[in-house]
Write an enzyme that holds these catalytic residues in place. Structure first.
Site, PDB file in Angstrom:
ATOM      1  N   THR A  64     -21.199  21.577 -17.285  1.00 12.38           N
ATOM      2  CA  THR A  64     -20.499  22.862 -17.277  1.00 12.38           C
ATOM      3  C   THR A  64     -20.743  23.590 -15.962  1.00 12.38           C
ATOM      4  O   THR A  64     -19.812  24.138 -15.347  1.00 12.38           O
ATOM      5  CB  THR A  64     -20.953  23.729 -18.470  1.00 12.38           C
ATOM      6  N   CYS A  97     -20.716  12.695 -23.900  1.00 15.45           N
ATOM      7  CA  CYS A  97     -20.701  14.110 -23.526  1.00 15.45           C
ATOM      8  C   CYS A  97     -19.254  14.525 -23.396  1.00 15.45           C
ATOM      9  O   CYS A  97     -18.498  13.923 -22.619  1.00 15.45           O
ATOM     10  CB  CYS A  97     -21.449  14.326 -22.209  1.00 15.45           C
ATOM     11  N   ASN A  98     -18.863  15.544 -24.147  1.00 14.20           N
ATOM     12  CA  ASN A  98     -17.480  16.023 -24.067  1.00 14.20           C
ATOM     13  C   ASN A  98     -17.156  16.569 -22.674  1.00 14.20           C
ATOM     14  O   ASN A  98     -16.155  16.208 -22.063  1.00 14.20           O
ATOM     15  CB  ASN A  98     -17.253  17.127 -25.108  1.00 14.20           C
ATOM     16  N   CYS A 219     -18.606  19.292 -28.696  1.00 10.79           N
ATOM     17  CA  CYS A 219     -19.825  19.186 -27.895  1.00 10.79           C
ATOM     18  C   CYS A 219     -20.831  18.429 -28.746  1.00 10.79           C
ATOM     19  O   CYS A 219     -20.925  18.676 -29.957  1.00 10.79           O
ATOM     20  CB  CYS A 219     -20.358  20.573 -27.527  1.00 10.79           C
TER      21      CYS A 219
END
Length: 267
Positions: A64, A97-98, A219
């Site tokens: 992120t 992992c998204n 997630c």
């Protein structure tokens, strides 16, 4: 339901390469799903479960922060890890992992093996198994929402996503459930705090109130949290389960690489 699933072939034709460690519990959860769905297909001993390769790349910078420009670029780390799995003999790549899928095209262009796309597989699953659902809520990180990963994939099937607005109080609560250094799921690991669970319940209720008919755990940490809740206001689906079945289908030649979003043995 297990009676209708194909039993794993005695001959595995593809070796999955799992890029884990994003966060550290993600690949452990995914491997448990692989074993669970392998057993549902009829495996009865060690030798009937698939072989796979695993790289836990926990040192990869936060995805992120990388997407938002507030942290180091994680692409070189993802490429290096994926290439290592490829060199070890992996026939395809699964990234647990998204948010990492925000770098999908950049990384895939540097690989000779396919990276299975979690959002495309999840959208295909919803279209096939929930054909009447038109609005789907997404619980995910800021990076996943900012990249519109689920929005783009769901739109291919005429499905509208319901997303907490970036910067909104409800999205802040979701991010805290994931990232809080005191009680967030990334900090507490296999144990999920009551506070994190409460925040996920609140967020699920918010999405249901906005009209969501189904919920995506977008997630891995959210997948872990929701799995510990016995009741939610709406049904939810876990992309980890979908990816586990897709991985088994491809590993045993039930589907080909050209149809990797068409899972034959959905959970």
């Amino acid at each position: 339901m297990a009676d209708n699933l194909p039993k794993n072939s005695q001959r595995q034709v593809k070796l999955p390469g799992i890029l884990g460690g994003l966060g550290p519990l993600a690949h452990i959860e995914f491997e448990q799903r692989l074993l669970h769905h392998s057993a549902r297909r009829g495996t009865q001993c060690d030798q009937e479960h698939p072989n796979w390769l695993l790289l836990s790349a926990a040192s990869t910078p936060d995805r992120t922060q990388s997407l938002t420009g507030t942290g180091p670029d994680c692409v070189p780390y993802l490429v290096r890890s994926a290439c290592l799995l490829e060199a070890m003999g992996a026939g395809f790549l699964v990234v647990t992992c998204n948010t990492a899928h925000g770098f999908y095209h950049t990384v895939q262009a540097q690989l000779d093996i396919p990276w299975l796309h979690m959002m495309e597989a999840t959208a295909a699953y919803i279209a096939q198994c929930f054909p009447n659902v038109r609005q789907v809520g997404v619980l995910a990180t800021d990076g996943t929402l900012r990249s519109q990963l689920y929005t783009t994939s769901l739109a291919q099937y005429g499905i509208s996503p319901i997303l907490p607005p970036l910067g909104s109080p409800i999205q802040h609560r979701i991010m805290e459930a994931i990232y809080s250094p005191d009680w967030g799921i990334k900090a507490t690991g296999a144990w999920v705090s009551d506070i994190a669970l409460i925040e996920l319940i609140v967020a699920s209720r918010w999405l249901a109130a906005q009209g969501a008919e189904l919920l995506i755990a977008g997630c891995t940490e959210i997948s872990i949290g929701l799995a510990q809740l016995s009741q939610l206001p709406i049904n939810w689906i876990d992309p980890l389960d979908i990816m586990a079945n897709l991985t088994l289908d491809l590993a045993y030649g039930i589907i080909s690489e050209s149809s990797t979003v068409s899972v034959k043995s959905f959970p």
